[in-house]
Design a protein around this motif. Structure first.
Motif, mmCIF file in Angstrom:
data_model
loop_
_atom_site.group_PDB
_atom_site.id
_atom_site.type_symbol
_atom_site.label_atom_id
_atom_site.label_comp_id
_atom_site.label_asym_id
_atom_site.label_seq_id
_atom_site.Cartn_x
_atom_site.Cartn_y
_atom_site.Cartn_z
ATOM 1 N N PHE A 1 8.560 4.849 13.617
ATOM 2 C CA PHE A 1 8.508 5.291 15.012
ATOM 3 C C PHE A 1 8.389 6.810 15.049
ATOM 4 C CE2 PHE A 1 11.120 1.388 14.778
ATOM 5 C CZ PHE A 1 10.201 0.537 15.383
ATOM 6 N N ALA A 2 7.180 7.272 15.406
ATOM 7 C CA ALA A 2 6.895 8.706 15.383
ATOM 8 C C ALA A 2 7.737 9.479 16.381
ATOM 9 C CB ALA A 2 5.411 8.936 15.657
ATOM 10 N N ASP A 3 8.199 8.820 17.462
ATOM 11 C CA ASP A 3 8.993 9.524 18.471
ATOM 12 C C ASP A 3 10.436 9.740 18.021
ATOM 13 O OD1 ASP A 3 9.293 6.666 18.669
ATOM 14 O OD2 ASP A 3 10.373 6.976 20.555
ATOM 15 N N LEU A 4 10.805 9.198 16.859
ATOM 16 C CA LEU A 4 12.170 9.357 16.342
ATOM 17 C C LEU A 4 12.146 10.223 15.080
ATOM 18 C CD1 LEU A 4 13.512 5.713 16.881
ATOM 19 C CD2 LEU A 4 13.740 7.701 18.382
ATOM 20 N N GLU B 1 14.828 -0.033 19.193
ATOM 21 C CA GLU B 1 16.164 0.107 19.776
ATOM 22 C C GLU B 1 17.227 0.186 18.679
ATOM 23 O OE1 GLU B 1 19.306 -2.176 22.776
ATOM 24 O OE2 GLU B 1 17.207 -2.844 22.700
ATOM 25 N N ALA B 2 17.077 -0.652 17.644
ATOM 26 C CA ALA B 2 18.037 -0.624 16.532
ATOM 27 C C ALA B 2 18.038 0.738 15.851
ATOM 28 C CB ALA B 2 17.695 -1.716 15.528
ATOM 29 N N THR B 3 16.851 1.316 15.666
ATOM 30 C CA THR B 3 16.752 2.614 14.994
ATOM 31 C C THR B 3 17.447 3.705 15.789
ATOM 32 O OG1 THR B 3 14.655 1.943 13.975
ATOM 33 C CG2 THR B 3 15.137 4.303 14.029
ATOM 34 N N ARG B 4 17.296 3.681 17.099
ATOM 35 C CA ARG B 4 17.978 4.671 17.939
ATOM 36 C C ARG B 4 19.499 4.587 17.776
ATOM 37 N NH1 ARG B 4 14.989 7.089 22.038
ATOM 38 N NH2 ARG B 4 16.913 7.385 23.222
ATOM 39 N N ILE B 5 20.014 3.375 17.609
ATOM 40 C CA ILE B 5 21.461 3.189 17.475
ATOM 41 C C ILE B 5 21.963 3.772 16.162
ATOM 42 C CG2 ILE B 5 23.267 1.454 17.155
ATOM 43 C CD1 ILE B 5 21.750 -0.283 19.186
ATOM 44 N N TRP B 6 21.349 3.343 15.050
ATOM 45 C CA TRP B 6 21.902 3.811 13.767
ATOM 46 C C TRP B 6 21.597 5.283 13.513
ATOM 47 C CZ3 TRP B 6 18.692 5.748 10.138
ATOM 48 C CH2 TRP B 6 17.387 5.245 10.011
ATOM 49 N N MET B 7 20.519 5.788 14.087
ATOM 50 C CA MET B 7 20.256 7.218 13.939
ATOM 51 C C MET B 7 21.315 8.062 14.643
ATOM 52 S SD MET B 7 16.181 7.992 14.129
ATOM 53 C CE MET B 7 15.143 7.751 12.695
ATOM 54 N N ALA B 8 21.849 7.555 15.738
ATOM 55 C CA ALA B 8 22.918 8.278 16.432
ATOM 56 C C ALA B 8 24.228 8.218 15.645
ATOM 57 C CB ALA B 8 23.108 7.712 17.830
ATOM 58 N N ASP B 9 24.478 7.095 14.991
ATOM 59 C CA ASP B 9 25.725 6.938 14.225
ATOM 60 C C ASP B 9 25.634 7.564 12.834
ATOM 61 O OD1 ASP B 9 26.844 5.583 16.355
ATOM 62 O OD2 ASP B 9 26.423 3.584 15.543
ATOM 63 N N ARG B 10 24.454 7.591 12.257
ATOM 64 C CA ARG B 10 24.175 8.208 10.948
ATOM 65 C C ARG B 10 25.052 7.685 9.804
ATOM 66 N NH1 ARG B 10 23.246 12.171 14.782
ATOM 67 N NH2 ARG B 10 21.239 13.285 14.579
ATOM 68 N N PRO B 11 25.122 6.377 9.580
ATOM 69 C CA PRO B 11 25.758 5.894 8.344
ATOM 70 C C PRO B 11 24.859 6.103 7.132
ATOM 71 C CG PRO B 11 24.877 4.063 9.587
ATOM 72 C CD PRO B 11 24.666 5.271 10.441
ATOM 73 N N HIS B 12 23.572 6.387 7.391
ATOM 74 C CA HIS B 12 22.620 6.738 6.339
ATOM 75 C C HIS B 12 21.785 7.912 6.822
ATOM 76 C CE1 HIS B 12 22.402 3.617 3.071
ATOM 77 N NE2 HIS B 12 23.239 3.039 3.905
ATOM 78 N N LEU B 13 21.405 8.755 5.874
ATOM 79 C CA LEU B 13 20.399 9.774 6.120
ATOM 80 C C LEU B 13 19.257 9.503 5.153
ATOM 81 C CD1 LEU B 13 22.530 13.057 6.460
ATOM 82 C CD2 LEU B 13 21.644 11.598 8.286
ATOM 83 N N MET B 14 18.183 8.866 5.639
ATOM 84 C CA MET B 14 17.008 8.680 4.801
ATOM 85 C C MET B 14 16.400 10.051 4.520
ATOM 86 S SD MET B 14 17.662 5.761 6.307
ATOM 87 C CE MET B 14 17.646 3.999 6.019
ATOM 88 N N LEU B 15 15.870 10.213 3.303
ATOM 89 C CA LEU B 15 15.405 11.531 2.872
ATOM 90 C C LEU B 15 13.891 11.603 2.662
ATOM 91 C CD1 LEU B 15 18.249 12.238 0.289
ATOM 92 C CD2 LEU B 15 18.064 13.143 2.622
ATOM 93 N N TYR B 16 13.344 10.635 1.942
ATOM 94 C CA TYR B 16 11.908 10.675 1.688
ATOM 95 C C TYR B 16 11.428 9.326 1.166
ATOM 96 C CZ TYR B 16 13.590 11.652 -3.092
ATOM 97 O OH TYR B 16 14.249 11.623 -4.283
#
Length: 499
Positions: A319-322, A452-467
């Motif tokens: 999702f490019a908007d995220l 919608e799921a991505t917006r949720i976990w991105m706000a909580d940040r249990p993971h930080l994807m790197l590359y």
């Protein structure tokens, strides 16, 4: 690397060259356990490609293709999948790969205490033997990712004779793959010989196969250049120019669905109560402290793809908007102050891989400007798996090799019952969205649910994807027939050394 390991690796250089019917592959870590039910690391999947056939394989185009199952069909209501098994396939002990054996394996994966595949197969309510070559998987609800699940460890078949060993299956994993295990020396080598009764034996051109775990990229490369290895996986970006200049070697690269992530312990034991795990503002500050593009340029020679999502840019479920936030150390420090901290210290566990160590050092330096004091702890692969599984970590760098279905790229990390949810993250709304996405096949509807799921976990940040990775393999120029695959797995069929 420990001195003993380094000495052992260099000793390989002095060994006499082996016969051409012996393929020697250098891998980046020592597998933890050779049991598909208990497996949890990428390097185990590399070894399993030789040892254990799957019901379904994935081709270079990420489309499913036959392996032990030659055909499959869904019921009209999507609640049953019928598999037709390959005629004449046999396990390495001579037993037939029939429907009864498939049922025994799938029932173990679904129910055994030691199995980490239970979550993956949870929608399978029953496995039915229709006849010797036909098995039906009955589902409690439609489950779109099932073929993807069966193309990985939950689809690997072992001889029913070894299944009663339960958690000790890894000591004697009798499978149906093109090679059978003959000896394993932990932290040193895994030796195999050709399974002459394999259904595709005519396309396997080596009598023996040895996997040599060598975490140090330089030592792995030295063994290849010295002629003591035929093929190495995961070539470090800094080593690529040297391979390209060496006429004795050949570099093969390919697109990858694998990605690197930082898992954060937000709910597993007392370490989750420290500032990083307890407060999403602190995790947001950490993300604001880092720049994924800098990591890619400095540690990865600009050859990978900076990304904050489990799907690669340009694919259906990215999702490019995220997009990730721009690096802002000043705002990171302000967030820490708002959370009641001047500085935050935590330990980042890192696999014993030079590239991973360099990535971690860059994160450490950037995060220091944002108010973080990071201590790095480098661990061997088995120690890393054990530590994260028991929740004994604050943050950890990990690779996910990727799956063809989006469910397999995120839910196992973040669903409350996900088998890789080391940090015990739990969000009921996220679980609901994952369940709904599994029940539909229409891409637009799945995209809406995953967004919608991505917006949720991105706000909580249990993971930080790197590359996202790009795969690089190096091999002797004489090795022919290598076909790169986006999942990073080495397929052995068709490989041969030119004489």
């Amino acid at each position: 690397m420990r001195p003993l390991r380094l000495a052992a690796a260099f000793a390989l250089l002095a060994a006499p060259a082996l016969a051409q019917t012996h393929l020697r592959i250098g891998i980046g870590a020592d597998p933890n356990v050779l049991d598909p039910a208990q497996s949890g690391s990428f390097v185990e999947r590399v070894v399993f490609s030789a040892l254990c056939d799957k019901l379904v394989d994935v081709g270079p185009d990420l489309q499913f293709r036959p392996e032990l199952a030659t055909a499959w069909a869904w019921s009209p209501d999507g609640r049953a999948l019928t598999l037709t098994l390959r005629d004449g396939a046999r396990f390495q002990d001579g037993a037939p790969v029939d429907a009864a054996a498939v049922k025994a394996n799938l029932d173990r994966y679904r129910t055994a205490r030691e199995s980490r595949r239970r979550t993956e197969l949870r929608p399978v309510s029953d496995v039915q033997v229709v006849d010797a070559r036909t098995v039906r998987l009955v589902l409690s609800e439609p489950f779109a990712p099932l073929l993807s699940v069966l193309s990985d460890r939950a689809g690997m078949m072992l001889s029913p004779a070894v299944l009663p060993m339960a958690e000790r299956v890894g000591e004697n994993p009798v499978c149906s793959g093109p090679f059978r295990l003959t000896r394993r020396i932990a932290q040193d080598r895994i030796e195999m010989e050709k399974h002459q009764g394999h259904w595709n034996a005519a396309n396997i051109h080596f009598d023996r196969l040895t996997f040599l775990p060598i975490p140090d990229n330089n030592v792995r490369m030295l063994n290849l250049r010295g002629g003591q290895l035929d093929l190495i996986e995961r070539v470090a970006p800094t080593d690529i120019p040297a391979v390209e200049r060496d006429r004795r070697l050949r570099l093969v690269s390919g697109a990858s669905i694998a990605y690197q992530t930082m898992s954060i312990n937000v709910g597993a034991g007392p370490l989750a109560q420290r500032p990083l795990g307890a407060d999403p503002r602190v995790r947001e500050a950490l993300e604001l402290s880092i720049d994924r593009a800098i990591i890619n340029q400095v540690a990865l020679e600009g050859r990978f793809t900076p990304n904050n999502q489990p799907e690669a840019p340009g694919t259906a479920y990215h999702f490019a908007d995220l997009a990730p936030p721009a690096r802002d150390p000043a705002r990171a420090r302000a967030l820490l102050r708002a959370a009641g901290h001047d500085r935050v210290a935590f330990t980042l566990k890192v696999p014993n891989q030079p590239v991973d160590a360099q990535v971690a050092q860059i994160i450490q330096a950037m995060a220091a400007e944002g108010g973080f004091d990071i201590r790095l702890e480098v661990l061997e692969a088995s120690a890393m798996v054990a530590s994260t599984q028991r929740g004994d970590y604050e943050a950890a760098i990990a690779i996910w090799s990727g799956r063809p279905d989006p469910d397999g790229n995120i839910a196992f990390w973040l669903a409350s019952d996900g088998f890789l949810n080391w940090g015990r993250y739990a969000n009921p709304r996220l679980d609901e969205l994952f369940n709904r996405a599994r029940a539909v096949t229409a891409v637009p509807e799945r995209q809406r649910l995953y967004h919608e799921a991505t917006r949720i976990w991105m706000a909580d940040r249990p993971h930080l994807m790197l590359y996202h990775h790009r795969w690089f393999w190096a091999m002797r120029a004489e090795l022919q027939g290598f076909e790169p695959s986006p999942d990073g797995i080495i397929r052995l069929a068709g490989l041969r050394l030119a004489r």
